[in-house]
Scaffold this motif. Structure first.
Motif, PDB file in Angstrom:
ATOM      1  N   PRO A  43       0.846  -1.201   0.000  1.00 54.82           N
ATOM      2  CA  PRO A  43       0.000   0.000   0.000  1.00 54.82           C
ATOM      3  C   PRO A  43       0.880   1.249   0.000  1.00 54.82           C
ATOM      4  CG  PRO A  43      -0.007  -1.028   2.161  1.00 54.82           C
ATOM      5  CD  PRO A  43       0.747  -1.959   1.242  1.00 54.82           C
ATOM      6  N   PRO A  44       0.326   2.372  -0.455  1.00 58.34           N
ATOM      7  CA  PRO A  44       1.138   3.597  -0.479  1.00 58.34           C
ATOM      8  C   PRO A  44       1.460   4.087   0.922  1.00 58.34           C
ATOM      9  CG  PRO A  44      -1.138   4.080  -1.091  1.00 58.34           C
ATOM     10  CD  PRO A  44      -1.029   2.592  -0.957  1.00 58.34           C
ATOM     11  N   PHE A  45       2.618   4.712   1.040  1.00 54.80           N
ATOM     12  CA  PHE A  45       2.907   5.468   2.250  1.00 54.80           C
ATOM     13  C   PHE A  45       1.983   6.685   2.255  1.00 54.80           C
ATOM     14  CE2 PHE A  45       7.417   3.725   2.217  1.00 54.80           C
ATOM     15  CZ  PHE A  45       7.269   3.014   3.395  1.00 54.80           C
ATOM     16  N   GLU A  46       1.742   7.241   3.428  1.00 56.41           N
ATOM     17  CA  GLU A  46       0.971   8.472   3.543  1.00 56.41           C
ATOM     18  C   GLU A  46       1.893   9.567   4.042  1.00 56.41           C
ATOM     19  OE1 GLU A  46      -2.538   7.883   5.909  1.00 56.41           O
ATOM     20  OE2 GLU A  46      -3.245   6.257   4.601  1.00 56.41           O
ATOM     21  N   GLY A  47       1.766  10.741   3.443  1.00 59.24           N
ATOM     22  CA  GLY A  47       2.612  11.856   3.823  1.00 59.24           C
ATOM     23  C   GLY A  47       1.871  13.170   3.756  1.00 59.24           C
ATOM     24  N   THR A  48       2.521  14.196   4.289  1.00 58.56           N
ATOM     25  CA  THR A  48       1.940  15.533   4.327  1.00 58.56           C
ATOM     26  C   THR A  48       3.008  16.561   3.993  1.00 58.56           C
ATOM     27  OG1 THR A  48       0.443  14.866   6.101  1.00 58.56           O
ATOM     28  CG2 THR A  48       0.743  17.223   5.785  1.00 58.56           C
ATOM     29  N   ILE A  49       2.631  17.546   3.216  1.00 58.44           N
ATOM     30  CA  ILE A  49       3.435  18.770   3.091  1.00 58.44           C
ATOM     31  C   ILE A  49       2.619  19.873   3.737  1.00 58.44           C
ATOM     32  CG2 ILE A  49       4.325  20.572   1.570  1.00 58.44           C
ATOM     33  CD1 ILE A  49       5.132  18.447  -0.405  1.00 58.44           C
ATOM     34  N   LEU A  50       3.196  20.476   4.762  1.00 59.51           N
ATOM     35  CA  LEU A  50       2.578  21.623   5.413  1.00 59.51           C
ATOM     36  C   LEU A  50       3.288  22.858   4.870  1.00 59.51           C
ATOM     37  CD1 LEU A  50       0.517  22.566   7.486  1.00 59.51           C
ATOM     38  CD2 LEU A  50       2.308  22.384   9.226  1.00 59.51           C
ATOM     39  N   ARG A  51       2.557  23.615   4.062  1.00 59.64           N
ATOM     40  CA  ARG A  51       3.132  24.805   3.415  1.00 59.64           C
ATOM     41  C   ARG A  51       3.083  26.007   4.345  1.00 59.64           C
ATOM     42  NH1 ARG A  51      -0.324  24.741  -2.166  1.00 59.64           N
ATOM     43  NH2 ARG A  51       1.022  23.428  -3.435  1.00 59.64           N
ATOM     44  N   ARG A  52       4.119  26.799   4.251  1.00 63.88           N
ATOM     45  CA  ARG A  52       4.144  28.100   4.915  1.00 63.88           C
ATOM     46  C   ARG A  52       3.522  29.110   3.949  1.00 63.88           C
ATOM     47  NH1 ARG A  52      10.206  28.008   7.511  1.00 63.88           N
ATOM     48  NH2 ARG A  52       9.871  26.149   8.752  1.00 63.88           N
ATOM     49  N   PRO A  53       3.307  30.332   4.375  1.00 63.56           N
ATOM     50  CA  PRO A  53       2.723  31.327   3.457  1.00 63.56           C
ATOM     51  C   PRO A  53       3.565  31.509   2.189  1.00 63.56           C
ATOM     52  CG  PRO A  53       2.625  32.124   5.704  1.00 63.56           C
ATOM     53  CD  PRO A  53       3.452  30.858   5.729  1.00 63.56           C
ATOM     54  N   TYR A  54       2.882  31.766   1.095  1.00 62.48           N
ATOM     55  CA  TYR A  54       3.538  31.976  -0.197  1.00 62.48           C
ATOM     56  C   TYR A  54       4.363  33.253  -0.181  1.00 62.48           C
ATOM     57  CZ  TYR A  54      -0.417  29.009  -1.526  1.00 62.48           C
ATOM     58  OH  TYR A  54      -1.342  28.002  -1.594  1.00 62.48           O
ATOM     59  N   THR A  55       5.500  33.229  -0.888  1.00 64.98           N
ATOM     60  CA  THR A  55       6.270  34.451  -1.146  1.00 64.98           C
ATOM     61  C   THR A  55       6.635  34.437  -2.628  1.00 64.98           C
ATOM     62  OG1 THR A  55       8.532  33.613  -0.867  1.00 64.98           O
ATOM     63  CG2 THR A  55       7.326  34.193   1.153  1.00 64.98           C
ATOM     64  N   ASP A  56       7.041  35.577  -3.151  1.00 67.02           N
ATOM     65  CA  ASP A  56       7.477  35.647  -4.546  1.00 67.02           C
ATOM     66  C   ASP A  56       8.742  34.826  -4.783  1.00 67.02           C
ATOM     67  OD1 ASP A  56       5.356  37.340  -5.191  1.00 67.02           O
ATOM     68  OD2 ASP A  56       6.536  39.158  -4.854  1.00 67.02           O
ATOM     69  N   GLN A  57       9.487  34.540  -3.707  1.00 68.86           N
ATOM     70  CA  GLN A  57      10.712  33.751  -3.814  1.00 68.86           C
ATOM     71  C   GLN A  57      10.442  32.248  -3.756  1.00 68.86           C
ATOM     72  OE1 GLN A  57      13.865  35.082  -1.192  1.00 68.86           O
ATOM     73  NE2 GLN A  57      13.021  37.147  -1.183  1.00 68.86           N
ATOM     74  N   GLY A  58       9.207  31.854  -3.517  1.00 70.63           N
ATOM     75  CA  GLY A  58       8.844  30.446  -3.457  1.00 70.63           C
ATOM     76  C   GLY A  58       7.973  30.155  -2.249  1.00 70.63           C
ATOM     77  N   THR A  59       7.459  28.945  -2.216  1.00 73.93           N
ATOM     78  CA  THR A  59       6.587  28.493  -1.138  1.00 73.93           C
ATOM     79  C   THR A  59       7.282  27.365  -0.402  1.00 73.93           C
ATOM     80  OG1 THR A  59       4.642  29.078  -2.457  1.00 73.93           O
ATOM     81  CG2 THR A  59       4.299  27.582  -0.596  1.00 73.93           C
ATOM     82  N   LEU A  60       7.702  27.638   0.808  1.00 73.60           N
ATOM     83  CA  LEU A  60       8.397  26.631   1.614  1.00 73.60           C
ATOM     84  C   LEU A  60       7.389  25.727   2.320  1.00 73.60           C
ATOM     85  CD1 LEU A  60      11.126  28.911   3.174  1.00 73.60           C
ATOM     86  CD2 LEU A  60      11.464  27.148   1.436  1.00 73.60           C
ATOM     87  N   GLY A  61       7.826  24.524   2.611  1.00 73.61           N
ATOM     88  CA  GLY A  61       6.994  23.592   3.353  1.00 73.61           C
ATOM     89  C   GLY A  61       7.849  22.547   4.039  1.00 73.61           C
ATOM     90  N   VAL A  62       7.175  21.686   4.780  1.00 81.88           N
ATOM     91  CA  VAL A  62       7.826  20.553   5.436  1.00 81.88           C
ATOM     92  C   VAL A  62       7.095  19.290   4.988  1.00 81.88           C
ATOM     93  CG1 VAL A  62       8.388  19.432   7.615  1.00 81.88           C
ATOM     94  CG2 VAL A  62       8.541  21.924   7.422  1.00 81.88           C
ATOM     95  N   LEU A  63       7.853  18.363   4.416  1.00 83.27           N
ATOM     96  CA  LEU A  63       7.329  17.065   3.998  1.00 83.27           C
ATOM     97  C   LEU A  63       7.602  16.057   5.099  1.00 83.27           C
ATOM     98  CD1 LEU A  63       6.310  14.869   2.004  1.00 83.27           C
ATOM     99  CD2 LEU A  63       8.642  14.799   1.085  1.00 83.27           C
ATOM    100  N   THR A  64       6.560  15.349   5.522  1.00 83.24           N
ATOM    101  CA  THR A  64       6.695  14.313   6.537  1.00 83.24           C
ATOM    102  C   THR A  64       6.014  13.043   6.049  1.00 83.24           C
ATOM    103  OG1 THR A  64       6.585  16.017   8.240  1.00 83.24           O
ATOM    104  CG2 THR A  64       6.293  13.757   8.974  1.00 83.24           C
ATOM    105  N   ILE A  65       6.749  11.927   6.104  1.00 78.89           N
ATOM    106  CA  ILE A  65       6.215  10.611   5.759  1.00 78.89           C
ATOM    107  C   ILE A  65       6.526   9.698   6.940  1.00 78.89           C
ATOM    108  CG2 ILE A  65       6.176   8.748   4.042  1.00 78.89           C
ATOM    109  CD1 ILE A  65       7.544  10.799   2.109  1.00 78.89           C
TER     110      ILE A  65
END
Length: 148
Positions: free
Chosen positions: A4-26
């Motif tokens: 079965p697939p692993f389950e994961g999450t990306i929790l994004r921080r607020p968008y900026t013109d320089q990019g959208t940062l996040g944290v990926l957790t599996i």
């Protein structure tokens, strides 16, 4: 029988013109890293991150990257959205650099590169991601961080 697939999450921080940062957790793969995506530009092809939602990703060979990548299925109005190595994902129309056309880039740290937000150590982090995934699919929820 396929695992079965692993389950994961990306929790994004607020968008900026320089990019959208996040944290990926599996959790079941024991894997965590940072991510960077393009800023939100109304899901426009090649200049926007994808909408927050839950997606199934599968591993496939990429001749372009000469290696495996994880490709997203069923992204609304988009094709060939992947996760791969890369450091920056800024808005090019504003003079920032980008290694993304809508894809999710992974890195081990948040840093600055060319004077803009970036994720660092991306190639090594992406190899760690591939090893942790063991070829399994990934059910990935992308959501926005709570600003409250």
């Amino acid at each position: 029988m396929k695992n079965p697939p692993f389950e994961g999450t990306i929790l994004r921080r607020p968008y900026t013109d320089q990019g959208t940062l996040g944290v990926l957790t599996i959790p079941l793969a024991g894997f965590t890293c940072f991510s960077i995506e393009l800023p939100w530009r109304e899901n426009q092809n090649s200049i926007s991150c994808i909408p927050a939602d839950t997606y199934l990703l599968f591993r496939r060979w990429s001749a372009h990257w000469n290696g495996f990548v994880y490709q997203f299925r069923n992204v609304p109005q988009r094709i060939a959205i992947q996760s791969h190595s890369g450091n920056v994902a800024g808005d090019k129309s504003l003079g920032y650099r980008s290694h993304s056309l809508g894809c999710v880039l992974l890195g081990s740290c948040i840093c600055k590169l060319w004077g803009q937000l970036a994720v660092g150590n991306s190639r090594h982090t992406y190899r760690r991601f591939l090893n942790a995934m063991q070829g399994r699919d990934l059910l990935l929820e992308i959501r926005e961080a709570d600003n409250g």
